[in-house]
Scaffold this motif. Structure first.
Motif, PDB file in Angstrom:
ATOM      1  N   ARG A 132       1.071  -1.550   0.192  1.00 16.89           N
ATOM      2  CA  ARG A 132       0.095  -0.136  -0.316  1.00 16.89           C
ATOM      3  C   ARG A 132       1.037   1.491  -0.206  1.00 16.89           C
TER       4      ARG A 132
ATOM      5  N   ARG B 244      -0.583   7.275  -3.008  1.00 11.24           N
ATOM      6  CA  ARG B 244      -1.203   7.952  -3.120  1.00 11.24           C
ATOM      7  C   ARG B 244      -2.595   7.072  -4.436  1.00 11.24           C
ATOM      8  N   ASP B 245      -2.487   6.204  -5.726  1.00  8.54           N
ATOM      9  CA  ASP B 245      -2.388   5.598  -5.747  1.00  8.54           C
ATOM     10  C   ASP B 245      -3.331   4.048  -5.413  1.00  8.54           C
TER      11      ASP B 245
ATOM     12  N   ALA C 131      -5.446   4.251  -2.478  1.00 10.90           N
ATOM     13  CA  ALA C 131      -6.918   4.617  -2.952  1.00 10.90           C
ATOM     14  C   ALA C 131      -7.649   5.369  -3.609  1.00 10.90           C
ATOM     15  N   THR C 132      -6.687   6.175  -4.379  1.00  8.86           N
ATOM     16  CA  THR C 132      -6.682   6.694  -5.712  1.00  8.86           C
ATOM     17  C   THR C 132      -6.932   6.412  -7.500  1.00  8.86           C
ATOM     18  N   SER C 133      -6.191   5.473  -8.137  1.00  8.27           N
ATOM     19  CA  SER C 133      -6.390   4.746  -9.134  1.00  8.27           C
ATOM     20  C   SER C 133      -7.382   3.404  -9.255  1.00  8.27           C
ATOM     21  N   ASP C 134      -7.721   4.342 -10.701  1.00  5.91           N
ATOM     22  CA  ASP C 134      -8.425   2.672 -11.612  1.00  5.91           C
ATOM     23  C   ASP C 134      -7.490   1.441 -12.363  1.00  5.91           C
TER      24      ASP C 134
ATOM     25  N   ALA D 239      -3.837  -0.799  -8.857  1.00  2.00           N
ATOM     26  CA  ALA D 239      -3.867  -0.721  -7.714  1.00  2.00           C
ATOM     27  C   ALA D 239      -5.067  -1.516  -7.507  1.00  2.00           C
ATOM     28  N   GLU D 240      -5.830  -2.029  -8.166  1.00  2.00           N
ATOM     29  CA  GLU D 240      -7.330  -2.768  -7.381  1.00  2.00           C
ATOM     30  C   GLU D 240      -7.125  -3.828  -7.223  1.00  2.00           C
TER      31      GLU D 240
ATOM     32  N   ARG E 292      -5.288  -3.292  -3.792  1.00  2.50           N
ATOM     33  CA  ARG E 292      -6.538  -2.641  -2.487  1.00  2.50           C
ATOM     34  C   ARG E 292      -7.620  -4.166  -2.634  1.00  2.50           C
TER      35      ARG E 292
END
Lengths: 319, 379
Positions: B325, B330-331, B333-336, B340-341, B344
C-alpha cells in the motif's frame, strides 16, 4: 538428539546453579568448548538460552570468538563493541575506546565496529596508553559489567569474511540469550498469574491477561523458529531476521510480564526483578529490532529482490 | 479405482526451468474476474498434472506420487517462484483433502484426483450466521431417515461456495447441549436437490464467499467423513492443515507480493524499516510453518501450538500488504488502474487474515490456555 540436548541443558543449569557469572575458565572446564567444536548450533543454543533464562552473565561470547579466531587457547580474546572505533584508523593504528563493555580485564580485545546492525570492521587490539577497565554496577550489579577505555594498538585487522563469520555467531548467540531471557520472564509471569487471585479468580483466567502472555509466547516461538532458519543458512539477512525477532520477543516480555505481575513484580524479592535487570543489559548488548529491520530493509531495497525460498528436505525417491 | 500412470519428472526444479514458456500461459492477468481466475487455476492444474508435477505429496492411490506434506510445500514454492499464483482449489484441497485422506479414504480416492487434475473445486461449510468463532454452537442439523441423512441449515462465509462442486458440511447430529460432541462432517454435492448458494461480495470487491442453504438435502452413509458424532475431532484434525499448510501457501504468495512491490517506482518513499519489518514477520511465519510441515510429514499430530502459525500468518499478511500500500502511494486510494485494484483487493483480504479460520482473539485464547497452561475462565 533431543535427549542429548536436554542432558546438556540440565548440566548447564547445574553449572550455573547459584552463580550469577560464568567465566571462561569454568566454561572450558565443563567441556562446553568440545560441544562447540562438534555442534556449534547445539552448544550456542543451549548455553545462551539457559544463561538467558537464568539471568546468568557469561564469558560465552569471549570463548566463542577466541576459538573462532585462534585455535591456541592460552589467550582469551574479549569482545568489545564500539561504534566508529575503527573509522579512519590505518593498519597499525591506534584505536580509541571509550566505555566499551567487556566481561573481564583483557590482554587482547576484539574490537567490533558495529553501527546499528551493520558491522563495518573488526580488529584484535592490545592495550596502549591510558588503558583502564572500570567495574560498574549499571542496570544489573550481577552482570559484573566492566567498561574499557583508553588507547589500544591494532595487532591484526580481521578480514571481511572472518569478521562476517564471527559476527554471525555473536549475533546468533545474543539472540538465543534474548530468547532465553524472554522465556524466563514468561515462566515467572505464568506462574504468578496462575496463583494470584483477584475478584475471586486467578488473574490468569482473565482474557486481558491471557492475551498479553500468549502474545509473548508467540513472539518467543517466532524468534526461535527464525533462529532455526538462520542456522540453516549463512545468508546474513536470515541472521538479521533472527536478531529482529529475538529483540522483539525480549522487549515484549519485558513490557507484558512486568505488567501482569503488578505490584508484586515490582518488588526486588520477587523472582522477576533479577530477570528484568538482566534483560535491560541484554537489550542494550546488541542491535535493537529497529536496527535489524532497518538493515534488512536497506538490503532488500539495494538488491531489489525478495528471494522466494525452497523448502529443504523433500522426501527422497520421487522419480 | 485405476489411476492413469503419469510419467513424473525426476528433477522437479529442472522441470520448472525447462517449461518457462508453457507456464507463461497461466500467469495471472490484470483485471481478471474471480470466475476467470478459478478457470485459469483449473487449466493450470490440468497442465501440471498431465506433466506429472501435480500430485507430489499425495498418496498414489489418489492419483498422487506418494510423499508427504513437504513435497507439496516444495511444489507450492516452485510454482510461486515461477511467477504463478496458486490455483484456488489448492487451499480447500489441503484442508478437506487431509480430512478425507484420514477419515474417508474412499471419498479421497474419488475426489482428490479430480482436484489434482483441475476438474473439481471444494468448499468448506463450517461457519454459520450464529456460529463464527464459536463454531461448536452451530445449528445446521442432520437427522437419519429411510433415504439417508437429511441436512437442513445455513452456512455463511463459505469461500467460493457458489462455484464449488462439493462441500464439507459440519452439522449437528446430536443435541445442542452436547455442543462439540454432537457434530458430524458430511460430504455434500453442491448440485444435489435442496442445496442453494448465493455469492456475497466482500470488501475486496469480489464475490469471494457465499451463503449456502441446505433444505432437506439427502446424503447417504458413504458421505459421512469419520464416525457419526466425531465431527469435532475431524474438524480439529483438519485445522492442523488449515493453519499449517495454508500458512505455507500464503507465505509463498506474500514473498511474491513483496517482490512485485520492490519493483514499484515509489518504493524509495517507503521507510526501509517498514520493509524490513514486513520481511522479518514473513520470514518468521515461513520458518515456523516449515517446522510444522516437517512435523505433519512425520505423521505427528500438531496440537494447539499451530495457533501460533495462524497468528503469525495474520501479522505477515497485514505487514506485507501495508508495504504494498505504501509503495503505491496515493494511487492505492485513487487509481482505477488494474494494479491498484489488485493491491486494494489484496490489502482488504489481508485484513481478513486475522479473522478467518478462527479469529486472532480465539487463537490467543488457545495459546494461553492450551500452550502456556493458563486457567480457563470467563471471557
Amino acid at each position: 538428539m533431543e535427549d542429548m540436548e536436554q542432558d546438556l541443558r540440565d548440566s548447564l543449569r547445574a553449572l550455573m546453579g547459584s552463580r550469577s557469572f560464568l567465566d571462561a575458565e569454568t566454561l572450558f572446564d565443563s567441556g562446553w568448548d568440545e560441544v562447540l567444536e562438534e555442534s556449534p548450533r547445539l552448544a550456542v543454543r543451549t548455553l545462551f538460552e539457559e544463561a538467558g533464562r537464568g539471568a546468568v552473565a557469561t564469558a560465552g561470547l569471549d570463548v566463542l570468538i577466541s576459538l573462532a579466531l585462534a585455535p591456541e587457547r592460552e589467550v582469551l580474546r574479549v569482545l568489545a563493541v564500539q561504534s566508529r572505533s575503527l573509522e579512519g584508523v590505518d593498519e597499525d593504528g591506534v584505536v580509541m575506546v571509550e566505555r566499551a563493555v567487556v566481561t573481564t580485564d583483557p590482554d587482547v580485545v576484539v574490537i567490533v565496529d558495529r553501527r546499528g546492525a551493520d558491522v563495518v570492521g573488526a580488529a584484535e587490539v592490545e592495550p596502549g596508553t591510558g588503558w583502564t577497565v572500570e567495574q560498574v554496577a549499571g542496570a544489573d550489579t550481577d552482570s559484573r559489567l566492566r567498561l574499557l577505555s583508553g588507547r589500544g594498538r591494532i595487532r591484526r585487522r580481521l578480514s571481511a569474511p572472518e569478521t562476517e563469520a564471527m559476527d554471525r555467531m555473536v549475533l546468533l548467540a545474543l539472540s538465543h540469550e534474548r530468547c532465553g531471557a524472554a522465556r524466563g520472564l514468561l515462566d515467572v509471569a505464568v506462574g504468578h498469574v496462575r496463583e494470584r487471585h483477584q475478584f475471586g479468580v486467578p488473574i490468569g483466567s482473565l482474557q486481558a491477561v491471557q492475551h498479553r502472555l500468549a502474545g509473548v509466547e508467540v513472539a518467543v516461538e517466532a524468534a526461535l523458529s527464525s533462529l532455526d532458519a538462520a542456522w540453516d543458512t549463512d545468508d546474513e539477512v536470515a541472521t538479521l531476521v533472527a536478531v529482529a525477532a529475538s529483540a522483539r520477543a525480549l522487549s515484549e516480555a519485558v513490557r507484558d510480564c512486568l505488567q501482569v505481575c503488578g505490584g508484586m513484580g515490582f518488588t526486588d524479592e520477587f523472582p522477576l526483578a533479577r530477570l528484568m535487570r538482566r534483560a535491560v543489559v541484554l537489550e542494550g548488548s546488541g542491535p535493537s529490532t529497529r536496527d535489524a529491520e532497518t538493515a534488512i530493509g536497506r538490503r532488500l531495497v539495494e538488491s531489489g529482490v525478495v528471494r522466494i525460498g525452497e523448502i529443504d528436505r523433500p522426501t527422497e525417491g520421487q522419480a | 479405482m485405476t489411476v492413469r500412470a503419469v510419467e513424473r519428472p525426476a528433477d522437479l526444479r529442472g522441470w520448472f526451468g525447462d517449461h518457462v514458456e508453457e507456464l507463461r500461459a497461466f500467469v495471472p492477468v490484470d483485471g481478471e474476474s474471480l470466475d476467470d481466475r478459478v478457470a485459469r487455476g483449473a487449466a493450470m492444474l490440468g497442465f501440471l498434472h498431465g506433466a506429472g508435477v501435480m500430485g507430489r505429496g499425495w498418496p498414489e492411490a489418489w492419483g498422487g506420487a506418494g510423499g508427504t506434506a513437504i513435497d507439496r510445500a516444495l511444489v507450492y514454492d516452485l510454482l510461486v517462484r515461477s511467477g504463478l499464483d496458486l490455483p484456488e482449489s489448492l487451499a480447500p484441497l489441503e484442508v478437506l483433502g487431509s480430512a478425507l485422506s484420514a477419515y474417508a479414504p474412499e471419498l479421497a480416492a474419488t475426489h482428490v484426483p479430480r482436484v489434482l487434475r483441475g476438474q473439481e473445486l471444494w468448499c468448506q461449510g463450517f461457519s454459520e450466521p450464529d456460529a463464527g468463532s464459536d463454531l461448536a454452537s452451530l445449528r445446521t442439523r442432520a437427522h437419519r431417515s429411510a433415504e439417508g441423512w437429511v441436512l437442513t441449515g445455513q452456512k455463511v462465509w463459505t469461500s467460493l461456495g457458489h462455484l464449488a462442486d462439493y462441500c464439507g458440511v459440519l452439522a449437528r447430529t446430536g443435541t445442542t447441549d452436547e455442543r462439540h460432541r454432537g457434530l458430524t462432517l458430511f460430504w455434500v454435492d453442491m448440485r444435489a436437490d435442496g442445496v442453494g448458494a448465493r455469492p456475497l461480495q466482500t470488501l475486496t470487491g469480489e464475490d469471494e464467499f457465499a451463503e449456502v442453504f441446505l433444505d432437506e438435502v439427502v446424503v447417504d452413509d458413504s458421505c459421512v467423513i469419520g464416525e457419526v458424532g466425531q465431527g469435532w475431532a475431524v474438524a480439529m484434525h483438519l485445522l492442523q492443515y488449515e493453519r499449517g499448510m495454508w500458512a505455507w501457501q500464503r507465505q509463498a504468495m506474500l514473498h511474491q507480493a513483496l517482490e512485485i512491490a520492490m519493483a514499484h517506482d515509489e518504493m524509495d518513499e517507503v521507510p526501509v524499516d517498514a520493509i524490513g519489518h514486513a520481511f522479518c514477520v514473513l520470514s518468521s511465519v515461513r520458518a515456523r510453518s516449515a517446522r510444522t510441515i516437517e512435523r505433519l510429514s512425520r505423521g505427528e499430530i500438531v496440537g494447539p501450538e499451530v495457533s501460533i502459525d495462524k497468528i503469525l500468518l495474520g501479522r505477515a499478511e497485514q505487514a506485507v500488504n501495508d508495504v504494498v500500500r505504501l509503495a503505491l502511494g496515493r494511487d492505492f486510494a485513487t487509481s482505477d488502474a488494474a494494479a491498484a485494484e489488485r493491491a486494494r483487493g489484496a490489502w482488504f483480504y489481508s485484513r481478513a487474515a486475522s479473522i478467518y479460520g478462527g479469529a486472532v482473539e480465539v487463537q490467543l485464547d488457545l495459546v494461553a490456555q492450551r500452550v502456556i497452561g493458563l486457567p480457563r475462565g470467563t471471557r
